[in-house]
Design a protein around this motif. Structure first.
Motif, PDB file in Angstrom:
ATOM      1  N   VAL A 302      -0.608  48.769  31.118  1.00  0.00           N
ATOM      2  CA  VAL A 302       0.407  47.626  30.360  1.00  0.00           C
ATOM      3  C   VAL A 302      -0.313  46.750  29.487  1.00  0.00           C
ATOM      4  O   VAL A 302      -0.887  45.929  29.745  1.00  0.00           O
ATOM      5  CB  VAL A 302       1.489  47.948  31.015  1.00  0.00           C
ATOM      6  CG1 VAL A 302       2.500  46.653  29.251  1.00  0.00           C
ATOM      7  CG2 VAL A 302       2.757  48.413  31.422  1.00  0.00           C
ATOM      8  N   THR A 304       0.553  44.102  25.728  1.00  0.00           N
ATOM      9  CA  THR A 304       1.666  43.960  24.740  1.00  0.00           C
ATOM     10  C   THR A 304       1.392  43.181  24.092  1.00  0.00           C
ATOM     11  O   THR A 304      -0.047  42.081  24.464  1.00  0.00           O
ATOM     12  CB  THR A 304       2.695  44.178  25.686  1.00  0.00           C
ATOM     13  OG1 THR A 304       3.132  41.964  26.347  1.00  0.00           O
ATOM     14  CG2 THR A 304       3.195  45.078  26.304  1.00  0.00           C
ATOM     15  N   LYS A 443       5.300  48.356  35.581  1.00  0.00           N
ATOM     16  CA  LYS A 443       5.413  48.301  33.951  1.00  0.00           C
ATOM     17  C   LYS A 443       6.477  48.403  33.448  1.00  0.00           C
ATOM     18  O   LYS A 443       6.155  47.700  32.000  1.00  0.00           O
ATOM     19  CB  LYS A 443       4.981  49.602  34.133  1.00  0.00           C
ATOM     20  CG  LYS A 443       3.423  50.897  34.719  1.00  0.00           C
ATOM     21  CD  LYS A 443       3.038  52.008  34.312  1.00  0.00           C
ATOM     22  CE  LYS A 443       1.115  52.403  35.023  1.00  0.00           C
ATOM     23  NZ  LYS A 443       1.404  53.821  34.997  1.00  0.00           N
ATOM     24  N   GLU A 444       7.272  49.227  34.404  1.00  0.00           N
ATOM     25  CA  GLU A 444       8.592  48.760  32.925  1.00  0.00           C
ATOM     26  C   GLU A 444       8.880  46.897  33.241  1.00  0.00           C
ATOM     27  O   GLU A 444       9.499  46.708  31.919  1.00  0.00           O
ATOM     28  CB  GLU A 444       9.881  49.346  34.173  1.00  0.00           C
ATOM     29  CG  GLU A 444      11.163  49.080  32.879  1.00  0.00           C
ATOM     30  CD  GLU A 444      11.970  49.759  34.084  1.00  0.00           C
ATOM     31  OE1 GLU A 444      13.422  49.849  34.062  1.00  0.00           O
ATOM     32  OE2 GLU A 444      11.965  50.755  35.038  1.00  0.00           O
ATOM     33  N   SER A 447       6.459  45.765  30.291  1.00  0.00           N
ATOM     34  CA  SER A 447       7.157  46.242  28.886  1.00  0.00           C
ATOM     35  C   SER A 447       7.735  45.379  28.046  1.00  0.00           C
ATOM     36  O   SER A 447       8.240  45.124  27.337  1.00  0.00           O
ATOM     37  CB  SER A 447       6.844  47.455  29.378  1.00  0.00           C
ATOM     38  OG  SER A 447       5.947  48.168  29.437  1.00  0.00           O
ATOM     39  N   SER A 448       8.926  45.729  29.155  1.00  0.00           N
ATOM     40  CA  SER A 448      10.765  44.735  29.494  1.00  0.00           C
ATOM     41  C   SER A 448       9.782  43.560  28.858  1.00  0.00           C
ATOM     42  O   SER A 448      11.299  42.909  27.271  1.00  0.00           O
ATOM     43  CB  SER A 448      11.511  45.118  29.579  1.00  0.00           C
ATOM     44  OG  SER A 448      10.875  43.898  31.124  1.00  0.00           O
ATOM     45  N   GLU A 450       8.432  42.202  25.942  1.00  0.00           N
ATOM     46  CA  GLU A 450       7.902  42.104  24.755  1.00  0.00           C
ATOM     47  C   GLU A 450       9.151  42.267  24.104  1.00  0.00           C
ATOM     48  O   GLU A 450       9.805  41.969  22.651  1.00  0.00           O
ATOM     49  CB  GLU A 450       7.279  43.301  24.724  1.00  0.00           C
ATOM     50  CG  GLU A 450       6.562  43.110  24.022  1.00  0.00           C
ATOM     51  CD  GLU A 450       5.649  42.094  23.390  1.00  0.00           C
ATOM     52  OE1 GLU A 450       4.843  41.840  21.670  1.00  0.00           O
ATOM     53  OE2 GLU A 450       4.980  42.044  24.314  1.00  0.00           O
ATOM     54  N   ASN A 451      10.354  43.037  24.864  1.00  0.00           N
ATOM     55  CA  ASN A 451      11.718  43.361  23.866  1.00  0.00           C
ATOM     56  C   ASN A 451      12.645  42.486  24.323  1.00  0.00           C
ATOM     57  O   ASN A 451      13.720  42.591  24.080  1.00  0.00           O
ATOM     58  CB  ASN A 451      12.243  44.395  25.132  1.00  0.00           C
ATOM     59  CG  ASN A 451      10.866  45.927  24.489  1.00  0.00           C
ATOM     60  OD1 ASN A 451      10.652  45.861  23.395  1.00  0.00           O
ATOM     61  ND2 ASN A 451      11.309  46.812  25.438  1.00  0.00           N
TER      62      ASN A 451
END
Length: 452
Positions: A302, A304, A443-444, A447-448, A450-451
């Motif tokens: 991942v 970001t 990964k989750e 990735s999260s 960034e949100n």
């Protein structure tokens, strides 16, 4: 074993009946390569076979082994079969050493392939572009990973002793494989035997930074040697303050690989290829820069704006230290979170209890799971993970956490990441196995970030 079976099939040999207790991903690969693996062991699988190849994970008592022995069927170890079927009449380039074998083997093969020399290949991995760890090739060279692990229950010598070295690389020599080697001297003995197999018209390349390699190569009578190190006289590459340079052209190089340990791998790979094609240096350097890398070696899962999740095979204290150092140099300002599963036969044991306590230096957070298959190691020999976590806290002055199983790591990580909310973060997941299947959760989580 799947790679070998495929190569044998390509050469017209019957490989039906050979079987392993394969992980599902390898079973999928075998199917992709046109082979149908069998599940479990049954003596009927080997009846009538002309030849059975027995892997080093198989022991006496296995029903197929017992049938082979009782019936008088011809058998070989995997290493014997490679030497017999694929390395005859080839100039074998054997890449050995405690660290860096897989990457260096792939890199030498890649460069020679890019030069159009059509080398063969056998290595325990897959390139990041999906190229498998085998290639029959039809050129005069064959590049092979020289594993020091033993060959079979009937052959306790190292696999690499079957590989007929013409050009030999020794990247490092540290203690490892505590399940089969009593001490470092036992490993040195195998490497000394390997050196004895290099012909007078061949050559040995060894890392000058290893006192153990300098010791065992100091009095060779019948074979030429060449040491390598970044930035030394006659080196091709120099590395300092995070910058890699071509010492001949003075150009700054930006390959896919990062870290001094990988640039040493590249240095010797370039030297090997110059030995073969001395007038094609520019092509060799260009090929190195295009090398895609190896899966599970510094593989970014991942990426970001604020985070990276990187998977690496590191499981030895030296490899862990070098992996962390490489990412600190390549990503200045990032916080480093190290996740580690003690899974290999050596990392299970307390032989590296003190070394593991110091190798995570540079990490801002460390989470370590309990020893894999804890009941397979005697209590007095087992790595004390809880003590290790406390020692890391004391020595690094940074947080370290214990996880009962790898599956507990994602929740622990999730709770700790808010402390780095204002920072860019690299999460290094280091295991030589499946790490409990936690990668989708990791990964989750990454990735999260960034949100939010």
């Amino acid at each position: 074993m799947g790679n070998l079976a495929y190569m044998l099939k390509k050469q017209g040999h019957d490989v039906s009946g050979s079987d392993e207790n394969l992980y599902p991903p390898m079973s999928d690969k075998l199917l992709e390569w046109g082979l149908t693996p069998k599940s479990g062991y049954n003596k009927e699988n080997v009846k009538g076979a002309d030849l059975v190849i027995i892997g080093n994970a198989i022991s006496r008592g296995n029903p197929e082994v017992e049938e082979v022995l009782n019936s008088g069927i011809e058998y070989m170890s995997m290493a014997q079969a490679i030497g017999h079927f694929f390395l005859k009449n080839k100039k074998s380039i054997v890449i050995s050493g405690t660290h860096g074998k897989t990457t260096t083997t792939f890199l030498v093969h890649w460069i020679l392939q890019e030069l159009g020399l059509k080398p063969g290949l056998f290595v325990g991995g897959i390139r990041k572009d999906g190229f498998p760890g085998f290639d029959l090739g039809n050129g005069e060279y064959f590049v092979i990973e020289g594993d020091e692990y033993d060959s079979a229950f009937f052959d306790k010598s190292s696999k690499f002793l079957h590989y007929r070295p013409f050009l030999l690389v020794m990247n490092a020599l540290d203690f490892d494989h505590a399940d089969i080697f009593a001490n470092l001297d036992a490993i040195k003995t195998m490497f000394k035997r390997l050196l004895n197999l290099v012909p007078g018209n061949g050559k040995v390349f060894f890392w000058n930074g290893s006192k153990n390699l300098k010791e065992i190569t100091s009095n060779l009578l019948y074979v030429k040697t060449e040491s390598f190190e970044l930035g030394e006289k006659n080196s091709e590459l120099g590395y300092a303050k995070g910058v890699l340079k071509d010492l001949k052209s003075k150009k700054i190089l930006k390959p896919e690989l990062i870290g001094a340990h990988n640039y040493r791998n590249a240095e010797v790979a370039i030297r090997i290829c110059l030995q073969i094609a001395p007038k094609r240096r520019d092509e060799i350097i260009d090929a190195f820069l295009r090398f895609p890398g190896v899966k599970r070696r510094q593989e970014t899962l991942v990426k970001t704006e604020s985070s990276l999740l990187v998977e690496d095979f590191a499981h030895h204290p030296v490899a862990i230290f070098e992996t962390i150092k490489a990412h600190k140099e390549a990503y200045p300002g990032y916080k480093i979170v190290s996740l580690f599963e003690p899974r290999s036969a050596t990392s299970h044991r307390n032989v590296f209890q003190e070394d593991f306590a110091t190798c995570f230096k540079g990490s801002d957070l460390v989470i370590i799971s309990e020893v894999y298959q804890i009941n397979k190691v005697a209590k007095k020999l087992k790595l004390d993970v809880k003590k290790l976590v406390k020692d890391i806290q004391t020595k690094n002055k940074k947080p370290a956490l214990y996880a009962n199983t790898p599956k507990d790591i994602p929740s622990l990580l999730k709770k700790q990441l808010p402390a780095f909310a204002k920072n860019k973060v690299i999460v290094l997941a280091m295991s030589n196995g499946a790490f409990g299947g936690i990668y989708p959760e990791l990964k989750e989580i990454i990735s999260s970030r960034e949100n939010k």
